[in-house]
Design a protein around this motif. Structure first.
Motif, PDB file in Angstrom:
ATOM      1  N   MET A 166       0.850  -1.195   0.000  1.00  0.00           N
ATOM      2  CA  MET A 166       0.000   0.000   0.000  1.00  0.00           C
ATOM      3  C   MET A 166       0.885   1.244   0.000  1.00  0.00           C
ATOM      4  O   MET A 166       1.814   1.356   0.783  1.00  0.00           O
ATOM      5  N   ALA A 167       0.611   2.171  -0.910  1.00  0.00           N
ATOM      6  CA  ALA A 167       1.417   3.383  -1.020  1.00  0.00           C
ATOM      7  C   ALA A 167       1.215   4.274   0.203  1.00  0.00           C
ATOM      8  O   ALA A 167       0.128   4.342   0.774  1.00  0.00           O
ATOM      9  N   SER A 168       2.291   4.986   0.569  1.00  0.00           N
ATOM     10  CA  SER A 168       2.234   5.917   1.703  1.00  0.00           C
ATOM     11  C   SER A 168       2.326   7.342   1.180  1.00  0.00           C
ATOM     12  O   SER A 168       2.627   7.593   0.007  1.00  0.00           O
ATOM     13  N   ILE A 169       2.113   8.299   2.075  1.00  0.00           N
ATOM     14  CA  ILE A 169       2.208   9.712   1.683  1.00  0.00           C
ATOM     15  C   ILE A 169       3.632  10.053   1.263  1.00  0.00           C
ATOM     16  O   ILE A 169       3.859  10.902   0.398  1.00  0.00           O
ATOM     17  N   LYS A 170       4.619   9.337   1.837  1.00  0.00           N
ATOM     18  CA  LYS A 170       6.015   9.555   1.453  1.00  0.00           C
ATOM     19  C   LYS A 170       6.247   9.099   0.018  1.00  0.00           C
ATOM     20  O   LYS A 170       7.000   9.735  -0.732  1.00  0.00           O
ATOM     21  N   ASP A 171       5.587   8.010  -0.375  1.00  0.00           N
ATOM     22  CA  ASP A 171       5.715   7.528  -1.756  1.00  0.00           C
ATOM     23  C   ASP A 171       5.149   8.552  -2.737  1.00  0.00           C
ATOM     24  O   ASP A 171       5.720   8.801  -3.800  1.00  0.00           O
ATOM     25  N   VAL A 172       4.023   9.129  -2.373  1.00  0.00           N
ATOM     26  CA  VAL A 172       3.400  10.144  -3.219  1.00  0.00           C
ATOM     27  C   VAL A 172       4.320  11.358  -3.347  1.00  0.00           C
ATOM     28  O   VAL A 172       4.540  11.895  -4.443  1.00  0.00           O
ATOM     29  N   ALA A 173       4.865  11.789  -2.207  1.00  0.00           N
ATOM     30  CA  ALA A 173       5.754  12.955  -2.202  1.00  0.00           C
ATOM     31  C   ALA A 173       6.978  12.706  -3.076  1.00  0.00           C
ATOM     32  O   ALA A 173       7.406  13.588  -3.836  1.00  0.00           O
ATOM     33  N   LYS A 174       7.531  11.499  -2.974  1.00  0.00           N
ATOM     34  CA  LYS A 174       8.718  11.166  -3.765  1.00  0.00           C
ATOM     35  C   LYS A 174       8.411  11.170  -5.261  1.00  0.00           C
ATOM     36  O   LYS A 174       9.173  11.715  -6.063  1.00  0.00           O
ATOM     37  N   ARG A 175       7.288  10.583  -5.627  1.00  0.00           N
ATOM     38  CA  ARG A 175       6.927  10.506  -7.052  1.00  0.00           C
ATOM     39  C   ARG A 175       6.642  11.894  -7.624  1.00  0.00           C
ATOM     40  O   ARG A 175       7.007  12.197  -8.769  1.00  0.00           O
ATOM     41  N   ALA A 176       6.022  12.751  -6.807  1.00  0.00           N
ATOM     42  CA  ALA A 176       5.675  14.098  -7.278  1.00  0.00           C
ATOM     43  C   ALA A 176       6.812  15.086  -7.085  1.00  0.00           C
ATOM     44  O   ALA A 176       6.712  16.252  -7.481  1.00  0.00           O
ATOM     45  N   ASN A 177       7.887  14.615  -6.428  1.00  0.00           N
ATOM     46  CA  ASN A 177       9.055  15.461  -6.162  1.00  0.00           C
ATOM     47  C   ASN A 177       8.687  16.693  -5.333  1.00  0.00           C
ATOM     48  O   ASN A 177       9.064  17.822  -5.637  1.00  0.00           O
ATOM     49  N   VAL A 178       7.924  16.440  -4.273  1.00  0.00           N
ATOM     50  CA  VAL A 178       7.540  17.497  -3.332  1.00  0.00           C
ATOM     51  C   VAL A 178       7.710  16.959  -1.920  1.00  0.00           C
ATOM     52  O   VAL A 178       8.032  15.790  -1.721  1.00  0.00           O
ATOM     53  N   SER A 179       7.479  17.813  -0.929  1.00  0.00           N
ATOM     54  CA  SER A 179       7.539  17.367   0.457  1.00  0.00           C
ATOM     55  C   SER A 179       6.218  16.721   0.862  1.00  0.00           C
ATOM     56  O   SER A 179       5.185  16.925   0.212  1.00  0.00           O
ATOM     57  N   THR A 180       6.256  15.943   1.944  1.00  0.00           N
ATOM     58  CA  THR A 180       5.017  15.346   2.449  1.00  0.00           C
ATOM     59  C   THR A 180       4.048  16.430   2.918  1.00  0.00           C
ATOM     60  O   THR A 180       2.831  16.247   2.859  1.00  0.00           O
ATOM     61  N   ALA A 181       4.612  17.556   3.393  1.00  0.00           N
ATOM     62  CA  ALA A 181       3.747  18.662   3.811  1.00  0.00           C
ATOM     63  C   ALA A 181       2.944  19.199   2.629  1.00  0.00           C
ATOM     64  O   ALA A 181       1.767  19.555   2.771  1.00  0.00           O
ATOM     65  N   THR A 182       3.566  19.249   1.453  1.00  0.00           N
ATOM     66  CA  THR A 182       2.851  19.726   0.261  1.00  0.00           C
ATOM     67  C   THR A 182       1.740  18.756  -0.120  1.00  0.00           C
ATOM     68  O   THR A 182       0.626  19.171  -0.475  1.00  0.00           O
TER      69      THR A 182
END
Length: 334
Positions: free
Chosen positions: A1-17
């Motif tokens: 299951m994907a995490s918010i960190k995975d999303v941030a990494k793929r989008a090249n942004v911070s988890t806060a964004t």
């Protein structure tokens, strides 16, 4: 299951964004928002409802605690902190302790109350055990000052070697009776800079006359008054190394007040390289700290702790530079 960190990494942004996009919060460009949404769709990310509820306790605000807001040294450090904070969607609050340790403890207590997400301390005069205990639970970074042996992320320069460098410059110019205007001895930076001064004297087999070391408080007034005291000695110094630029400027004014000339009668070296150091006449020879970079690195370390992207405790030692100007003469910057 994907995490918010995975999303941030793929989008090249911070988890806060990513969090702001999920909450429909502001401070996110449309291009960034689309990139995050595309990453969420590609990874089939399913936000945790409970986690989102708990994250509402996040303030996206950090507190920077300074010992004395009137000291111009801290302005560039704060700019470095704010530059990184704004880039990642965080607001910066400022707490001025006015050199009062009790206020440091009061600010520290804002973390358990969840009023801020993390803290950067530009002062470290609080009890080591207390800070370490809080740092195990909350994001805390020390900058400029540090706690010896503490396992807390820290950004600073090597104050001992830089003070030694400044004193050795005066020795190379032929000075043998060199005074030191220290900061308060309850501050580790003051003790480190005194140690560097003493090491330079010892290495060149020069007498360490105790009367030539005077304890100040980093203010212009203390530099002025302590220098008048030194100049009244039967054997006054021919050079003064001050633990910061404000005291050094006070020392120059005192020499002038007594009818002397800088550097002809007394050479003066400061520490920090605040803006006034290059404007004042004569311009001040000093140790330049990378103030803006100290702030940047401190905020980057704090973000890593807040977002959980780094569990390592890091101590960063940044390079300093001896800037040679007119207040002591001779040589090149090093």
């Amino acid at each position: 299951m994907a995490s918010i960190k995975d999303v941030a990494k793929r989008a090249n942004v911070s988890t806060a964004t990513v969090s702001r996009v999920l909450r429909n919060a502001g401070n996110v460009t449309e291009e960034t928002r689309q990139r995050v949404l595309e990453a969420i769709e590609a990874l089939n990310y399913q936000p945790n409802v409970l986690g989102r509820y708990l994250r509402r306790m996040e303030t996206e605000t950090v507190l920077v605690v300074v010992p004395d807001i009137t000291n111009p040294f801290f302005s560039k450090v704060l700019r470095g902190i704010e530059a990184v904070a704004l880039e990642h969607g965080y607001q910066v609050l400022l707490g001025d302790t006015q050199n009062d340790v009790r206020l440091e403890e009061q600010y520290l207590n804002l973390l358990p109350q969840r009023q801020v997400d993390g803290m950067i301390f530009l002062t470290a005069r609080i009890r080591k055990e207390l800070v370490e205990e809080m740092a195990r639970q909350f994001p805390i970074v020390l900058a400029c000052e540090y706690l010896e042996g503490a396992d807390i992320p820290t950004v600073s320069i090597d104050n001992i070697s830089s003070a030694r460098k400044a004193t050795e410059h005066l020795i190379r110019l032929g000075h043998r009776r060199i005074a030191h205007l220290s900061g308060p001895m309850n501050i580790i930076l003051s003790r480190d800079r005194l140690r560097g001064y003493q090491q330079a004297l010892a290495q060149h087999e020069l007498e360490a006359d105790a009367v030539l070391v005077q304890e100040g408080d980093f203010t212009y007034e203390s530099g002025y008054n302590l220098t008048l005291k030194l100049l009244a000695l039967e054997k006054p110094p021919t050079a003064i190394f001050a633990a910061n630029d404000e005291m050094a400027i006070g020392a120059i004014k005192a020499v002038r007040h007594r009818g002397g000339r800088v550097p002809d009668d007394v050479a003066v070296v400061g520490f920090d390289d605040i803006q006034m150091a290059s404007i004042f006449e004569p311009s001040l020879t000093t140790i330049a700290q990378p103030m803006f970079e100290i702030g940047q690195k401190a905020m980057e370390l704090l973000l890593a702790l807040i977002e959980g992207t780094s569990a390592r405790r890091r101590q960063l030692v940044l390079p300093d530079r001896l800037v040679i100007r007119d207040s002591c003469g001779g040589g090149r910057s090093a």
